[in-house]
Scaffold this active site. Sequence first.
Site, PDB file in Angstrom:
ATOM      1  N   ASP A 182     -88.786  47.836   5.975  1.00 14.72           N
ATOM      2  CA  ASP A 182     -87.542  48.552   6.265  1.00 14.72           C
ATOM      3  C   ASP A 182     -87.578  49.117   7.685  1.00 14.72           C
ATOM      4  O   ASP A 182     -86.608  49.724   8.148  1.00 14.72           O
ATOM      5  CB  ASP A 182     -87.240  49.625   5.210  1.00 14.72           C
ATOM      6  CG  ASP A 182     -88.299  50.706   5.139  1.00 14.72           C
ATOM      7  OD1 ASP A 182     -89.325  50.599   5.833  1.00 14.72           O
ATOM      8  OD2 ASP A 182     -88.088  51.682   4.384  1.00 14.72           O
ATOM      9  N   LYS A 186     -92.520  46.085  -1.995  1.00 12.73           N
ATOM     10  CA  LYS A 186     -93.376  47.212  -1.576  1.00 12.73           C
ATOM     11  C   LYS A 186     -92.631  48.515  -1.844  1.00 12.73           C
ATOM     12  O   LYS A 186     -91.439  48.615  -1.537  1.00 12.73           O
ATOM     13  CB  LYS A 186     -93.756  47.108  -0.091  1.00 12.73           C
ATOM     14  CG  LYS A 186     -94.557  48.341   0.378  1.00 12.73           C
ATOM     15  CD  LYS A 186     -95.210  48.135   1.722  1.00 12.73           C
ATOM     16  CE  LYS A 186     -94.321  48.402   2.898  1.00 12.73           C
ATOM     17  NZ  LYS A 186     -93.787  49.787   2.972  1.00 12.73           N
ATOM     18  N   ASP A 192     -89.537  45.286   1.356  1.00 10.34           N
ATOM     19  CA  ASP A 192     -89.718  46.747   1.297  1.00 10.34           C
ATOM     20  C   ASP A 192     -88.531  47.383   0.567  1.00 10.34           C
ATOM     21  O   ASP A 192     -87.382  47.212   0.998  1.00 10.34           O
ATOM     22  CB  ASP A 192     -89.719  47.246   2.752  1.00 10.34           C
ATOM     23  CG  ASP A 192     -90.692  48.354   2.992  1.00 10.34           C
ATOM     24  OD1 ASP A 192     -91.315  48.829   2.033  1.00 10.34           O
ATOM     25  OD2 ASP A 192     -90.843  48.735   4.172  1.00 10.34           O
ATOM     26  N   GLU A 196    -100.952  54.158   5.429  1.00  9.27           N
ATOM     27  CA  GLU A 196    -100.412  54.368   6.782  1.00  9.27           C
ATOM     28  C   GLU A 196    -100.898  55.685   7.400  1.00  9.27           C
ATOM     29  O   GLU A 196    -100.808  56.745   6.777  1.00  9.27           O
ATOM     30  CB  GLU A 196     -98.873  54.341   6.730  1.00  9.27           C
ATOM     31  CG  GLU A 196     -98.237  54.524   8.097  1.00  9.27           C
ATOM     32  CD  GLU A 196     -96.843  53.943   8.227  1.00  9.27           C
ATOM     33  OE1 GLU A 196     -96.299  53.379   7.260  1.00  9.27           O
ATOM     34  OE2 GLU A 196     -96.283  54.061   9.347  1.00  9.27           O
TER      35      GLU A 196
HETATM   36  O1  KIV Z   1     -91.459  49.036   7.218  1.00 10.60           O
HETATM   37  C1  KIV Z   1     -92.535  48.581   7.643  1.00 10.60           C
HETATM   38  O2  KIV Z   1     -92.559  47.755   8.549  1.00 10.60           O
HETATM   39  C2  KIV Z   1     -93.757  49.048   7.023  1.00 10.60           C
HETATM   40  C3  KIV Z   1     -95.071  48.612   7.585  1.00 10.60           C
HETATM   41  C4  KIV Z   1     -95.248  48.694   9.000  1.00 10.60           C
HETATM   42  C5  KIV Z   1     -96.220  49.027   6.807  1.00 10.60           C
HETATM   43  O3  KIV Z   1     -93.719  49.730   6.055  1.00 10.60           O
END
Ligand code: KIV
Length: 252
Positions: A43, A112, A82, A180
């Site tokens: 995201d 995710k 995500d 993270e």
């Molecule tokens: O949104 C994203 O790109 C992420 C990663 C960088 C872990 O959550």
Amino acid sequence: MKSTTRSLRALKGVRPIVCLTAYDVSTARIADAGGADLILVGDSLGNVVLGLPDTVGVTLDMMIHHSAAVVRAQTEALVVGDLPFGLAHDSFPKLLGYCRRFLQEGGVKAVKIEGGASLAPAIARLVDAGIPVMGHVGMLPQRVHSAGYRRRGLTSEDQKKILIDAQAVAAAGAFAMVVECVDETFMPKITEAVSVPTIGIGSGRGCDGQILVLEDMLGLNPRPPKFVKVYGQLGDRIEAAVRSYSEEVRRR
Ligand code: KIV
């Protein structure tokens, strides 16, 4: 060979897992050809591609639109989508519906989810329903308005919380988890404490794999996060190419 949630999970303790973000077909092809095992349609789409201040404004429709483009690259890498801000906290039937759309319309193979122990019951139910889940603990960018972009794991109290989150997410059945911006001296303890791969970003070497935003590591972001190693200044090279084109067109 095509990566699956099972093949990636089995890499823990065998070799580090390479993960990158992509939001469209051409960057997905590049990430795949360059050796990524997993492509995350993050995201971070909001900040990186859509010019939004953070990830909070990203919707499921936006994510599905970009995921479908990434999936059309037909990568060997596993494509993970995500789940946007707030949706994981909805009722379970709604959450299942969002994830179903992500897999059926977006074509991703896993979702995710940002969040720790409080989301473990929902993660367990999704896994039970056949939705592979990748966790995301430590700093949670979707919580920018409540917690800020704060490095985590700097105190023993915070370290305990992160360990509880990581263990709960793993016990719920996540096949891997992003960790993270966690203190890098503490990161190896998380990796040891969970049976699934930890994929670090800004968390040092003590992880089972690494993830970066492709645009950050390619030098396409003029202000990348401090922890990012830039592997190529492509922004400058692309600008130079466009300048050559402009000059040639103007000279007819
Ligand atoms: O949104 C994203 O790109 C992420 C990663 C960088 C872990 O959550």
